[in-house]
Every structure is written in C-alpha cells, then in structure tokens.
Design a protein around this motif. Structure first.
Motif, PDB file in Angstrom:
ATOM      1  N   PHE A 328       7.994 -68.386 -44.344  1.00  0.00           N
ATOM      2  CA  PHE A 328       7.124 -67.718 -43.153  1.00  0.00           C
ATOM      3  C   PHE A 328       7.817 -66.505 -43.063  1.00  0.00           C
ATOM      4  CE2 PHE A 328       5.973 -71.927 -41.812  1.00  0.00           C
ATOM      5  CZ  PHE A 328       4.490 -71.635 -41.394  1.00  0.00           C
ATOM      6  N   LEU A 329       9.085 -66.161 -43.582  1.00  0.00           N
ATOM      7  CA  LEU A 329       9.794 -64.916 -43.571  1.00  0.00           C
ATOM      8  C   LEU A 329       8.673 -63.953 -44.726  1.00  0.00           C
ATOM      9  CD1 LEU A 329      11.970 -62.655 -42.972  1.00  0.00           C
ATOM     10  CD2 LEU A 329      13.259 -63.564 -44.969  1.00  0.00           C
ATOM     11  N   ILE A 330       8.460 -64.654 -45.634  1.00  0.00           N
ATOM     12  CA  ILE A 330       7.524 -63.703 -46.641  1.00  0.00           C
ATOM     13  C   ILE A 330       5.957 -63.562 -45.893  1.00  0.00           C
ATOM     14  CG2 ILE A 330       6.367 -64.249 -48.718  1.00  0.00           C
ATOM     15  CD1 ILE A 330       8.438 -65.858 -49.933  1.00  0.00           C
ATOM     16  N   MET A 331       5.537 -64.716 -45.297  1.00  0.00           N
ATOM     17  CA  MET A 331       4.234 -64.488 -44.613  1.00  0.00           C
ATOM     18  C   MET A 331       4.556 -63.251 -43.434  1.00  0.00           C
ATOM     19  SD  MET A 331       1.939 -67.276 -42.767  1.00  0.00           S
ATOM     20  CE  MET A 331       1.995 -68.591 -44.132  1.00  0.00           C
ATOM     21  N   GLY A 332       5.741 -63.145 -42.680  1.00  0.00           N
ATOM     22  CA  GLY A 332       5.674 -62.220 -41.834  1.00  0.00           C
ATOM     23  C   GLY A 332       5.814 -60.896 -42.526  1.00  0.00           C
ATOM     24  N   VAL A 343       9.611 -61.346 -36.828  1.00  0.00           N
ATOM     25  CA  VAL A 343      10.153 -62.326 -35.728  1.00  0.00           C
ATOM     26  C   VAL A 343       9.069 -63.469 -35.757  1.00  0.00           C
ATOM     27  CG1 VAL A 343      10.496 -62.707 -33.388  1.00  0.00           C
ATOM     28  CG2 VAL A 343      11.386 -60.697 -34.370  1.00  0.00           C
ATOM     29  N   TYR A 344       7.734 -63.060 -35.621  1.00  0.00           N
ATOM     30  CA  TYR A 344       6.697 -63.986 -35.719  1.00  0.00           C
ATOM     31  C   TYR A 344       6.821 -65.191 -36.729  1.00  0.00           C
ATOM     32  CZ  TYR A 344       1.967 -65.687 -36.786  1.00  0.00           C
ATOM     33  OH  TYR A 344       0.945 -66.318 -37.206  1.00  0.00           O
ATOM     34  N   GLY A 345       6.960 -64.488 -37.990  1.00  0.00           N
ATOM     35  CA  GLY A 345       7.154 -65.587 -39.049  1.00  0.00           C
ATOM     36  C   GLY A 345       8.378 -66.431 -38.927  1.00  0.00           C
ATOM     37  N   LEU A 346       9.628 -66.077 -38.247  1.00  0.00           N
ATOM     38  CA  LEU A 346      10.699 -66.795 -38.176  1.00  0.00           C
ATOM     39  C   LEU A 346      10.783 -67.676 -37.008  1.00  0.00           C
ATOM     40  CD1 LEU A 346      13.422 -64.159 -38.586  1.00  0.00           C
ATOM     41  CD2 LEU A 346      12.744 -65.758 -40.360  1.00  0.00           C
ATOM     42  N   PHE A 347       9.788 -67.380 -36.076  1.00  0.00           N
ATOM     43  CA  PHE A 347       9.716 -68.048 -34.932  1.00  0.00           C
ATOM     44  C   PHE A 347       8.797 -69.425 -35.241  1.00  0.00           C
ATOM     45  CE2 PHE A 347       6.847 -69.301 -31.202  1.00  0.00           C
ATOM     46  CZ  PHE A 347       7.700 -69.846 -30.239  1.00  0.00           C
ATOM     47  N   HIS A 348       7.761 -69.232 -36.276  1.00  0.00           N
ATOM     48  CA  HIS A 348       6.808 -70.392 -36.764  1.00  0.00           C
ATOM     49  C   HIS A 348       7.948 -71.303 -37.667  1.00  0.00           C
ATOM     50  CE1 HIS A 348       2.577 -70.128 -35.216  1.00  0.00           C
ATOM     51  NE2 HIS A 348       3.100 -69.067 -35.228  1.00  0.00           N
ATOM     52  N   ALA A 349       8.787 -70.877 -38.492  1.00  0.00           N
ATOM     53  CA  ALA A 349       9.660 -71.444 -39.183  1.00  0.00           C
ATOM     54  C   ALA A 349      10.488 -72.278 -38.568  1.00  0.00           C
ATOM     55  CB  ALA A 349      10.550 -70.596 -40.046  1.00  0.00           C
ATOM     56  N   SER A 350      10.881 -71.869 -37.344  1.00  0.00           N
ATOM     57  CA  SER A 350      11.777 -72.569 -36.441  1.00  0.00           C
ATOM     58  C   SER A 350      11.002 -73.582 -35.727  1.00  0.00           C
ATOM     59  CB  SER A 350      12.424 -71.818 -35.259  1.00  0.00           C
ATOM     60  OG  SER A 350      13.213 -70.686 -35.782  1.00  0.00           O
TER      61      SER A 350
END
Length: 410
Positions: A328-332, A343-350
């Motif tokens: 999700f970091l890559i996706m963000g 932050v959006y990507g890290l939020f979804h990973a969490s």
C-alpha cells in the motif's frame, strides 16, 4: 483540410455525449459482423487508430507523440527480453527489463517535482499501459507466455476502450479472445450487457457524478472551510466525495467495459458494490478490482514468496504485515508523490493488518463472538466509514485545511 481539422471535435474518451454518437455510428459495421460470428480485424484496427487520433490528436498531439514513443519503447523491451529468455535463464535481465518498463512512469511522476511544466513523456492512461507492460514481462519470465506476437502486444497495449481509465486486462485472456471471436449467440449476450453497462455508466458519470462533484462538493467545501461549519461540513464533504469518486470512476469503467463488450471482448468488471463490504479486505476485492488484483498478483504475492523463501521473518504474520505495508505504500506513491496519498496507503495497510488480526481472533474465539445479521450490518457500517475517511484523506481535503490554518496563523 486545415479548416476541417481545426473544427474536428478532439475529445477525451467518454468525456462528452458526442463521443458516444461518433462511437455508436462507427461501431455498427463491427457489431453487424460480430452478430454473424465474425471479427473484422482490419476494421477494429481502424477504430483503434481513429479513436486514439481523436483523443491524442489536435491540441493533444504532444500526448499522441508520447504514446507512440512509449509503445515503441515497451516493444523493444519485451522483444529483447523474449530473445534473451531463448538463450539464457538468469534473472539479471528480468529485473533490468522491469525497471526499464517502469522508467517512463517513474519519470512522469518525478519530473514535476523539479519543473512546473508537464513532462514530454506524459499521455493520458500511461499508468494503465505500464501495468500491462510489466505484467507481460513477468508472465514471460514465469513461462506463462511462451510466444509474444508483437502485433498482439500492440493491440493489447492500445486497446482504445480501456486506454484512458482501465480496467487493466490480462494479456493471455485478451489475446485468446482476439484470435477466437465469440459465437453469434454469445455476442448477442455481450451486446445486451454492453449497452446496459453504457446506459448505467451514463447515469453514474453524467448525472449522479455530475451532481455530486460539480454541484454539491463546492458548496459543502465552502460551508466547511469559509463559513465555519467545519465538523458538519467536513463530514458532508467526506460522504459526498466518496460517492462522487465511486460514481465518476465506476461510470468511466462501465463505459470501457461496455464498449469492449460491443467489440466482442469481455474486459473484466472494475467495481462490484464496494460500499457493502463487511471488511477492508472484501472492499479491495470489490473496489477498482483490476488494479487491486494486479497489485495482489504481481507485487504482494511475489514479495511474500521472496520473504518466506529467504526466511526474512520467522513469523508468516509479520511477513504478511510487512508485505501489506510495502504494497500500500507503493500504491500510495503510485497515486502521487504527495503526503496525503502516502498516508492514504499506510492507513489502508493498517486497516488490513487489523482486519487479519481480528479474523484470527474470531477463529480462536468463534464460540464467544456472535455472527448474525446485526454483526454483519455493524461490520458493513464500520468498513464503510473507514473507507470514506480514507477517501477524505485521498482527496487532499486535509491539505487544504492545513494550508488555511498556517496561512491564518502566520
């Protein structure tokens, strides 16, 4: 001639209703042939070139030149890698090929950080073509693609219904249909579905999406930012933007799928009622499915295979969580090199890591945790609001608030 060209309506795909008028007229010969179980390969090639010219010609000709250069670049990489695989089986050229295939997208993303002008490499839909290109190289390496016909590869890359907004198709599925047109009976079914999808897409994009995005969002944002209704305005903006993003993007995707069906190609559906998901993993199996499945198959699964094979982590759970955050970091970052996309990507990973932990906990204590319509309804409610909040982050709304805060305090 020059006067005619200056008057020609160069249009972004599916941008205006007139695009569909031209599309409907020019698709008729292909439709009549498909009803007889035939595919007019030459005519479909003409359709591709015509609609690409309409989208990337005239005022957008710079993008047209960039598209041509991009396709030539990817052809050279794929052809070189196929030739290399016939003589060697080491991995060095594979990683170099992946990097070279990604390079145009990387430059398009990074160059704007150093200049205000749009990169010469830019064209509408470059990300989707990059995902297709990388997919082909990976499947050549895996031995799933034994032979790469460059003509098929070009048609796969620039298939005009999906070039600007996806969905991201798979090469083997696409080429199988390319060489085996549907029967008359099958095409009648595709024709009905295609027309249905286009009509629903018009409802989504031109009516619901327009009302939400062009009419309501500016009013709600003004109430929240300029008129002091910060909490209620932000809440309204969150809901409105979430539904706007869905209807606008789902509408585009339905257009692409519908037109593909009219051409006899069953391009995969991109959205499947994502807001009724009971958890965040289910959401990603329903939202922008071709993208999430691409990242799952070509990033997450391969990363997990490497982490487990190399025994980087003793625990599979830790490896899985690391894989989710990397994914999700890559996706963000792919969405943009801006803090709120990351932050959006890290939020979804969490959220996914927490969901996995909750699923493991439920399995361990399944006798103590009720499972019924009420708990499912609560799960859908919580997932919906978690998704909407993530889309509020994605929208850049908080960036606007922060800039206003610092402006007034300075």
């Amino acid at each position: 001639m020059s006067q005619w060209l200056s008057a020609f309506p160069f249009l972004t795909p599916y941008e205006k209703p007139f695009y569909f008028v031209i599309l409907g007229i020019l698709l008729l010969p292909s439709i009549f042939a498909s009803l007889k179980g035939k595919r007019l390969g030459g005519y479909q090639a003409f359709l591709t070139l015509f609609f690409l010219w309409m989208s990337f010609g005239g005022p957008h000709r710079q993008q047209g030149f960039a598209l041509i250069a991009y396709v030539v670049w990817q052809l050279l990489i794929a052809a070189s890698y196929v030739r290399y695989r016939q003589t060697a089986n080491r991995g060095s050229w594979f990683y170099l090929s992946i990097f070279l295939s990604l390079l145009p997208m990387i430059l398009i993303k990074v160059l704007p950080l150093y200049t205000e002008t749009q990169p010469l490499l830019y064209f509408l839909g470059y990300s989707y073509l990059t995902f297709k290109s990388v997919q082909v190289i990976m499947e050549i390496r895996d031995g799933l693609i034994k032979e790469l016909r460059l003509r098929d590869y070009i048609q796969f890359l620039i298939f005009f219904p999906t070039i600007s907004s996806g969905p991201i198709d798979r090469f083997r599925r696409f080429t199988a249909e390319l060489h085996q047109p549907p029967s008359s009976e099958k095409y009648v079914e595709l024709l009905g579905k295609g027309i249905h999808y286009i009509i629903i897409g018009c409802l989504y994009k031109f009516i619901i999406g327009y009302v939400l995005g062009s009419q309501l969002l500016p009013i709600i944002q003004d109430k929240a930012v300029n008129q002091g209704f910060l909490f209620l305005g932000s809440l309204g903006y969150m809901y409105t933007y979430s539904f706007y993003l869905f209807f606008d993007f789902a509408g585009y995707s339905l257009f692409a799928v519908g037109v593909s069906y009219l051409l006899g190609h069953e391009t995969p559906i991109n959205f499947n009622k994502p807001f009724i998901s009971a958890n965040i993993k289910e959401f990603w199996n329903r939202w922008h499915m071709s993208l999430s499945f691409w990242f799952r198959d070509y990033v997450y699964m391969r990363l997990m295979f490497t982490l487990i094979k190399k025994k980087v982590f003793k625990s599979r759970i830790v490896a899985s969580n690391v894989g989710y955050f990397a994914l999700f970091l890559i996706m963000g970052v792919w969405h943009g090199l801006t803090w709120y996309y990351i932050v959006y990507g890290l939020f979804h990973a969490s959220l996914i890591c927490l969901t996995d932990a909750w699923i493991r906990f439920k399995k361990k204590h399944k006798e103590k945790i009720p499972s019924n319509m009420a708990t499912k309804g609560l799960s859908i409610f919580l997932t919906f609001h978690a998704v909407c909040f993530s889309l509020l982050i994605f929208s850049g709304y908080f960036d606007t608030l922060l800039k206003l805060f610092f402006t007034y305090n300075i």
